[in-house]
Design a protein around this motif. Structure first.
Motif, PDB file in Angstrom:
ATOM      1  N   GLN A   8       2.218   2.074  -3.341  1.00  0.00           N
ATOM      2  CA  GLN A   8       1.383   2.608  -4.256  1.00  0.00           C
ATOM      3  C   GLN A   8       1.055   3.859  -3.960  1.00  0.00           C
ATOM      4  O   GLN A   8       0.619   4.649  -4.805  1.00  0.00           O
ATOM      5  CB  GLN A   8       0.004   1.600  -4.146  1.00  0.00           C
ATOM      6  CG  GLN A   8       0.278   0.134  -4.629  1.00  0.00           C
ATOM      7  CD  GLN A   8      -0.988  -0.624  -4.408  1.00  0.00           C
ATOM      8  OE1 GLN A   8      -2.013  -0.452  -5.096  1.00  0.00           O
ATOM      9  NE2 GLN A   8      -0.651  -1.654  -3.496  1.00  0.00           N
ATOM     10  N   LYS A   9       1.102   4.284  -2.469  1.00  0.00           N
ATOM     11  CA  LYS A   9       0.748   5.632  -2.397  1.00  0.00           C
ATOM     12  C   LYS A   9       1.791   6.378  -2.842  1.00  0.00           C
ATOM     13  O   LYS A   9       1.679   7.683  -3.327  1.00  0.00           O
ATOM     14  CB  LYS A   9       0.796   5.706  -0.592  1.00  0.00           C
ATOM     15  CG  LYS A   9      -0.028   6.969  -0.075  1.00  0.00           C
ATOM     16  CD  LYS A   9      -0.125   6.744   1.396  1.00  0.00           C
ATOM     17  CE  LYS A   9      -0.850   7.796   2.180  1.00  0.00           C
ATOM     18  NZ  LYS A   9      -0.384   7.827   3.464  1.00  0.00           N
ATOM     19  N   SER A  10       3.187   6.139  -2.529  1.00  0.00           N
ATOM     20  CA  SER A  10       4.243   6.857  -3.257  1.00  0.00           C
ATOM     21  C   SER A  10       4.025   7.131  -4.458  1.00  0.00           C
ATOM     22  O   SER A  10       4.553   8.190  -5.029  1.00  0.00           O
ATOM     23  CB  SER A  10       5.390   6.119  -2.762  1.00  0.00           C
ATOM     24  OG  SER A  10       5.832   6.621  -1.272  1.00  0.00           O
ATOM     25  N   ARG A  25       9.570   8.067   1.127  1.00  0.00           N
ATOM     26  CA  ARG A  25       8.973   7.496   2.242  1.00  0.00           C
ATOM     27  C   ARG A  25      10.119   6.356   2.722  1.00  0.00           C
ATOM     28  O   ARG A  25      10.880   5.823   2.045  1.00  0.00           O
ATOM     29  CB  ARG A  25       7.511   6.639   2.138  1.00  0.00           C
ATOM     30  CG  ARG A  25       6.579   7.683   2.263  1.00  0.00           C
ATOM     31  CD  ARG A  25       5.410   6.918   2.086  1.00  0.00           C
ATOM     32  NE  ARG A  25       4.131   7.953   2.316  1.00  0.00           N
ATOM     33  CZ  ARG A  25       3.618   8.666   1.432  1.00  0.00           C
ATOM     34  NH1 ARG A  25       3.935   8.177   0.123  1.00  0.00           N
ATOM     35  NH2 ARG A  25       2.624   9.507   1.595  1.00  0.00           N
ATOM     36  N   LYS A  47       1.707   7.483  -6.239  1.00  0.00           N
ATOM     37  CA  LYS A  47       0.453   8.335  -6.728  1.00  0.00           C
ATOM     38  C   LYS A  47       0.822   9.993  -6.125  1.00  0.00           C
ATOM     39  O   LYS A  47       1.015  10.615  -6.812  1.00  0.00           O
ATOM     40  CB  LYS A  47      -0.735   8.079  -5.723  1.00  0.00           C
ATOM     41  CG  LYS A  47      -1.930   7.759  -6.587  1.00  0.00           C
ATOM     42  CD  LYS A  47      -3.075   7.389  -5.700  1.00  0.00           C
ATOM     43  CE  LYS A  47      -3.814   6.120  -6.455  1.00  0.00           C
ATOM     44  NZ  LYS A  47      -4.805   5.795  -5.226  1.00  0.00           N
ATOM     45  N   ASP A  48       1.700   9.894  -4.970  1.00  0.00           N
ATOM     46  CA  ASP A  48       1.860  11.316  -4.426  1.00  0.00           C
ATOM     47  C   ASP A  48       3.330  11.850  -4.709  1.00  0.00           C
ATOM     48  O   ASP A  48       3.389  12.830  -4.274  1.00  0.00           O
ATOM     49  CB  ASP A  48       1.304  11.475  -3.280  1.00  0.00           C
ATOM     50  CG  ASP A  48       2.017  10.608  -2.115  1.00  0.00           C
ATOM     51  OD1 ASP A  48       3.180  10.005  -2.492  1.00  0.00           O
ATOM     52  OD2 ASP A  48       1.632  10.570  -0.639  1.00  0.00           O
ATOM     53  N   LYS A  53       0.871  -1.272   0.090  1.00  0.00           N
ATOM     54  CA  LYS A  53       0.038   0.047  -0.005  1.00  0.00           C
ATOM     55  C   LYS A  53       0.617   1.270   0.094  1.00  0.00           C
ATOM     56  O   LYS A  53       0.723   2.068  -0.664  1.00  0.00           O
ATOM     57  CB  LYS A  53      -0.862  -0.031   1.311  1.00  0.00           C
ATOM     58  CG  LYS A  53      -2.236  -0.947   1.122  1.00  0.00           C
ATOM     59  CD  LYS A  53      -3.109  -0.886   2.541  1.00  0.00           C
ATOM     60  CE  LYS A  53      -4.013  -2.087   2.310  1.00  0.00           C
ATOM     61  NZ  LYS A  53      -4.489  -2.446   3.632  1.00  0.00           N
ATOM     62  N   LEU A  54       2.072   1.243   0.673  1.00  0.00           N
ATOM     63  CA  LEU A  54       2.953   2.344   0.884  1.00  0.00           C
ATOM     64  C   LEU A  54       3.485   2.747  -0.565  1.00  0.00           C
ATOM     65  O   LEU A  54       3.630   3.758  -0.849  1.00  0.00           O
ATOM     66  CB  LEU A  54       3.961   1.934   1.909  1.00  0.00           C
ATOM     67  CG  LEU A  54       4.872   3.287   2.311  1.00  0.00           C
ATOM     68  CD1 LEU A  54       4.299   3.853   3.410  1.00  0.00           C
ATOM     69  CD2 LEU A  54       6.207   2.532   2.868  1.00  0.00           C
TER      70      LEU A  54
END
Lengths: 119, 647
Positions: B114-116, B123, B118-119, B111-112
Motif C-alpha cells: 500500500q505504501k509503494s 521495494r 502511494k509513494d 502495508k508495504l
C-alpha cells in the motif's frame, strides 16, 4: 735317663716344660730356633716335642724333615699347638701325636711316658 | 564470476525486461480503449498478440507475479502466484485483491504494498509471512497505472540458513567451553580463530594471537621443533602431533600436547588447519619426577653396588638391571636371561649350597638370603649377598622372585681380617697362659714336696682359674670359627660312656655343692667329634651348676633313641621364662632379670654348643619351668656321616 728335645719359639713355655719334665727325671734339651731342630739329633733325643707355630718356620715342615732323616725317623714326635684345628694336619705331616696348649702337666707326662716306653 | 551470481543477474535482467514489457502492455491496454473507437479489429489483434507474448514470459518464470491497477483489482496473475495463494488465475483476474484476501491487508507485506502504491517507490523485502506459514522474498514495482509484484517462497533456503546459524552457535558454544584449546589457521598458518581455553593457556587474547601473533607465545626453546614438525605434517600430509611449551607474556610456562589436522574444501584442497592444545603440565611434572626418582634409584644402586633382578619361574626368565651385569663383570645385555646363565657364574664350590637354599625357599615361599661367591669373566672372585622374596599372587607356587645382589667382597675381606685377627689374638693369649699354667703346676708340685699343702692348694686354685680363662679364649675362637663357617670336626670312634664319665668326673671337681649323678649309661661305640661333644656336655653341666646355686644335685641321663644317642642334663635351679626359652641358643643371649643378672659368662656357651650339635647332624633343646629348673638335651647320630668338603 730319657732325653727329651723341646722346640718352641716362646722361652717361657720352654722353661716351664723343662721344669716339669726335670721334676719327673727327664733330661731336657731346648731350642727357640726351629731351624736347628734337625741338627740337634746329635743329642739323640728319645722324644721330640715340637711347636707348630715357630717364628718363621712351620713345625709341620720340620716334622716332615725329621721323619725323612735316617737317624731320627723312628724318634716319636709330639706336636704342640694353641690351635686344636691343626691336629689333623700335624698327623699328616708325620707327627705321632698332638697336644693342645695349654695342657695339664699330668697330660704331658702321660704322653711322654707313652712314647718313651715304646722306644 | 560464480555460476549463481550469473544466474541471479540474468534473472534480474529478465525481470527488468518483464517490467518494461508490462509497461508496454499497459500502454497497449490504454490505447486499446481508443482503438475500440478507431478500428476495433486492428487493435484487438495487437492486444491479443501482445498479451500472448507477455503471458508466455510470465508463465515461464519461477517467481510469483501479480499485477494490480490503482484500485487493487488484479489485472494479471501467473500460475505460480495463484498456486502460492491456493487459487486459480481465472478465478482471480478482475477481482479486488483485498476483498479476496482481507487478512493480508494488515500484514507487513500488505502495508508495504500500500505504501509503494502511494509513494510510487520500488521495494525489496524478505520476511516470514504468517498466513501462509512461509518465508517470502518480495519485489514491489509501482507504475503510474498501478503496481506489480514478484515474489518467491524462500522457506527452504531460510531453513538451511537457520540450521547453519544453529550449527555455528553450537560450534561456538562447544569450542568456547571446551576443556582444550582450539585454534584455526589459514593455509599460511595465519591464526583465524582461537577459543577461550586457548587464550587462557596462551595468556593472550585473540587479537594478539591473530595472524602470526600466536607464534610468539611458543616457548623459545620449542619454536624450532614446532615449526619443523609443522612443516613435516604439512608436506607429508600427516596429522601434526607434538608436546611443546607455551610461555605467556608474563613468563608462565606450561606443557602442551598439540594436535592439528588440515581443513579441506569441497574439492579436497587444503584451505587451512584446525587443532587442539591440552595442558599436560602436571603430567609432565609427574613424568619428570618419575624419571628423577628412577635416576636416583639407579644412582643409589650403582653407588651401593646393588643390582636388581626379577626371576619369572614358569618362563625361566631372569631380568637383570645393567648394574647387576656390571657387578658380575659383564657388559650391558651380555647376561643370558635364564637361571642357568646365572648359576654358571656362581663359584663351583658354592653352587650346591646356593641351589639347596633356593630349593628350600621355593618350596616354602620363604625369603631368599644367602652369601655366595661368583666368578667374573676375567677370573676374579667376588662375594655377593643375594636377597629376595617371592610374589605369589594367585597360587601357592612360587612364581616370581624379585631381589637384589649386593657386592660384599670388601666386607668379606674385612671379616676375614677380623677372623684372622681373633685367631692370632687367641693364639697369642694362649701362649702366656700355657707357660703360667706350666710354672704354676711346677710350683704346686714343689710346694707339695715341701709339705706346704695350703700354699699348694692356692696354686691349684690359680690353675683352675687359668682353665676358665682358657675356656673363655676358646669360646671366642669357636664363635669366630662358627661365624666364618670354619668350625673343624675331627671324627673319632669311642665308647660314649667313657666320655660322659670323664666329663662328669672333671666337672665334679669344680663344685662342692652339687652331686653330679650319672644315670642310664650308653656303652655303645659312637663315631663323632669326641672333643666337641665333650665341650657341649661340659658346657651344659657348667651351666647347670651356675644356674642352680641353691640345689644339691644335677642329673645326667644318656640313652639310645633310634639311631641317636641322647643326653639330658637336669638341674633344679632358676629355670628359664617361657618367652626366653627359644632364645637361649642365640649368640650373646643370657637369661637376665632381677634374680639372674648376677650370673657370669659371655653368653656364648649354648650358642657354640648348638652350632656344634647342628654340625654333627644332631639337635639340641631345652625344657624348663621357671623357678623349678631346666633340662637341656641333645641328640647326635651314633655314626656321623662324613660331610662333604665345603671348600
Amino acid at each position: 735317663m730319657k732325653r727329651i728335645l723341646v722346640a718352641d719359639d716362646d722361652p717361657s713355655i720352654l722353661e716351664a716344660i723343662q721344669l716339669m719334665l726335670e721334676i719327673y727325671g727327664y733330661t731336657v734339651d731346648t731350642t727357640v730356633d726351629g731351624k736347628v731342630v734337625e741338627k740337634m739329633k746329635i743329642f739323640k733325643p728319645d722324644v721330640i716335642l715340637l711347636d707348630i707355630w715357630m717364628s718363621g718356620v712351620d713345625g709341620r715342615d720340620i716334622c716332615r724333615k725329621l721323619k725323612a732323616d735316617t737317624l731320627l725317623c723312628k724318634t716319636p714326635v709330639i706336636m704342640i699347638s694353641a690351635s686344636k684345628d691343626v691336629r689333623v694336619s700335624s698327623k699328616e705331616s708325620g707327627a705321632d701325636d698332638f697336644l693342645a696348649k695349654p695342657f695339664e702337666m699330668e697330660e704331658l707326662i702321660q704322653y711322654i711316658e707313652k712314647y718313651t716306653k715304646a722306644s | 564470476m560464480p555460476e549463481s551470481k550469473k544466474l541471479q543477474k540474468e534473472n534480474l535482467d529478465l525481470k527488468r525486461k518483464l517490467a518494461e514489457s508490462q509497461d508496454e502492455l499497459r500502454a497497449i491496454q490504454e490505447g486499446a480503449v481508443d482503438a475500440v473507437v478507431v478500428g476495433r479489429n486492428k487493435k484487438t489483434h495487437i492486444y491479443s498478440l501482445a498479451n500472448t507474448i507477455v503471458s508466455n514470459i510470465l508463465e515461464t518464470i519461477t517467481d510469483g507475479f501479480v499485477s494490480f491497477d490503482e484500485k487493487w483489482n488484479i489485472l494479471y496473475i501467473n500460475h505460480q502466484a495463484a498456486k502460492t495463494l491456493s487459487r486459480k488465475p481465472e478465478d482471480l483476474v478482475g477481482k479486488n485483491f483485498w476483498k479476496e484476501f482481507p487478512s493480508y491487508k494488515n500484514t507487513v507485506f500488505g502495508k508495504l504494498y500500500q505504501k509503494s502504491m502511494k509513494d510510487k517507490k520500488a521495494r525489496f523485502y524478505e520476511d516470514y509471512f504468517a498466513p501462509l506459514n512461509a518465508w517470502f522474498s518480495v519485489r514491489v514495482y509501482p507504475s503510474k497505472f498501478g503496481l506489480s509484484l514478484y515474489f518467491q517462497d524462500i522457506t527452504s533456503q531460510k531453513k538451511v540458513d537457520e540450521l547453519l546459524k544453529q550449527s555455528e552457535t553450537k560450534f561456538y558454544t562447544l569450542t568456547t567451553n571446551a576443556p582444550v584449546g582450539i585454534f584455526m589457521t589459514d593455509i599460511d598458518g595465519n591464526c583465524l580463530y582461537v577459543n577461550e581455553m586457548w587464550q587462557k593457556l596462551a595468556g593472550i587474547p585473540f587479537a594478539k594471537a591473530k595472524g602470526q601473533g600466536w607464534t610468539k607465545i611458543i616457548h623459545p626453546a620449542d619454536r624450532e621443533k614446532v615449526f619443523i614438525e609443522w612443516q613435516k605434517a604439512v608436506t607429508k600430509k600427516k596429522i601434526f602431533h607434538l608436546e611443546y611449551r607455551f610461555q605467556t607474556p608474563e613468563g608462565k610456562v606450561s606443557w602442551l600436547e598439540g594436535n592439528a589436522v588440515s581443513l579441506k574444501n569441497d574439492q579436497g584442497k587444503i584451505i587451512g588447519y584446525i587443532g587442539t592444545v591440552s595442558d599436560i603440565t602436571s603430567r609432565k611434572a609427574a613424568e619428570e619426577k618419575l624419571i628423577h626418582s628412577q635416576e636416583r634409584l639407579m644412582l643409589a644402586q650403582s653407588a651401593g653396588k646393588i643390582g636388581t633382578f626379577e626371576w619369572l619361574l614358569p618362563e625361566n626368565k631372569v631380568i637383570w638391571t645393567p648394574e647387576l651385569e656390571r657387578l658380575y663383570g659383564m657388559s650391558e645385555g651380555e647376561f643370558g636371561n635364564t637361571y642357568e646363565s646365572w648359576i654358571k657364574r656362581v663359584h663351583p664350590d658354592d653352587v650346591e649350597k646356593v641351589e639347596k637354599h633356593l630349593k628350600e625357599v621355593i618350596a616354602h615361599s620363604g625369603m631368599y638370603n644367602i652369601e655366595f661367591r661368583i666368578m667374573l669373566p676375567d677370573g676374579a672372585i667376588k662375594w655377593m649377598l643375594g636377597t629376595g622374596a617371592f610374589f605369589n599372587r594367585d597360587t601357592k607356587n612360587a612364581k616370581r622372585m624379585v631381589g637384589i645382589n649386593i657386592d660384599i667382597t670388601a666386607r668379606k675381606l674385612l671379616e676375614k681380617q677380623k677372623d684372622e685377627f681373633i685367631s692370632i689374638a687367641s693364639h697369642e693369649l694362649k701362649t702366656p697362659v700355657t707357660s703360667i699354667k706350666g710354672y704354676g703346676q711346677v710350683l704346686k708340685m714343689m710346694l707339695e714336696q715341701k709339705g706346704e699343702a695350703k700354699a699348694a692348694s692356692i696354686v691349684g686354685k690359680m690353675d683352675g682359674q687359668l682353665n676358665k680363662l682358657t675356656d673363655l679364649i676358646g669360646d671366642l675362637l669357636d664363635v669366630t670359627k662358627i661365624e666364618a663357617g670354619r668350625l673343624q670336626l675331627t671324627l673319632n670312634k669311642f665308647v660314649f660312656n667313657d666320655l660322659v664319665t670323664e666329663v662328669v668326673e672333671a666337672m665334679q671337681l669344680t663344685t662342692d655343692k652339687h652331686k653330679l649323678i650319672q644315670k642310664s649309661n650308653v656303652y655303645n661305640f659312637i663315631k663323632t667329634d669326641r672333643d666337641r661333644i665333650g665341650q657341649v656336655l661340659t658346657n651344659l653341666i657348667s651351666n647347670a651348676i651356675k644356674y642352680s646355686p641353691h640345689a644339691t644335685k644335677i642329673i645326667i641321663y644318656s640313652e639310645i633313641v633310634d639311631s641317636y644317642v641322647q643326653v639330658c642334663v637336669q638341674d633344679f635351679g632358676v629355670g628359664i621364662p617361657k618367652d626366653k626359652k627359644d632364645h637361649v641358643f642365640e649368640r650373646f643371649f643370657r637369661v637376665s632379670g632381677p634374680n639372674t643378672s648376677t650370673f657370669p659368662g659371655l653368653g656364648l656357651g649354648l650358642y657354640i654348643s648348638s652350632e656344634i650339635v647342628k654340625r654333627l647332624d644332631g639337635k639340641i633343646w631345652v625344657e624348663s619351668i621357671k623357678g623349678r629348673g631346666s633340662t637341656f638335651c641333645f641328640r647326635i647320630p651314633l655314626k656321623k656321616k662324613p660331610e662333604r668338603k665345603n671348600k
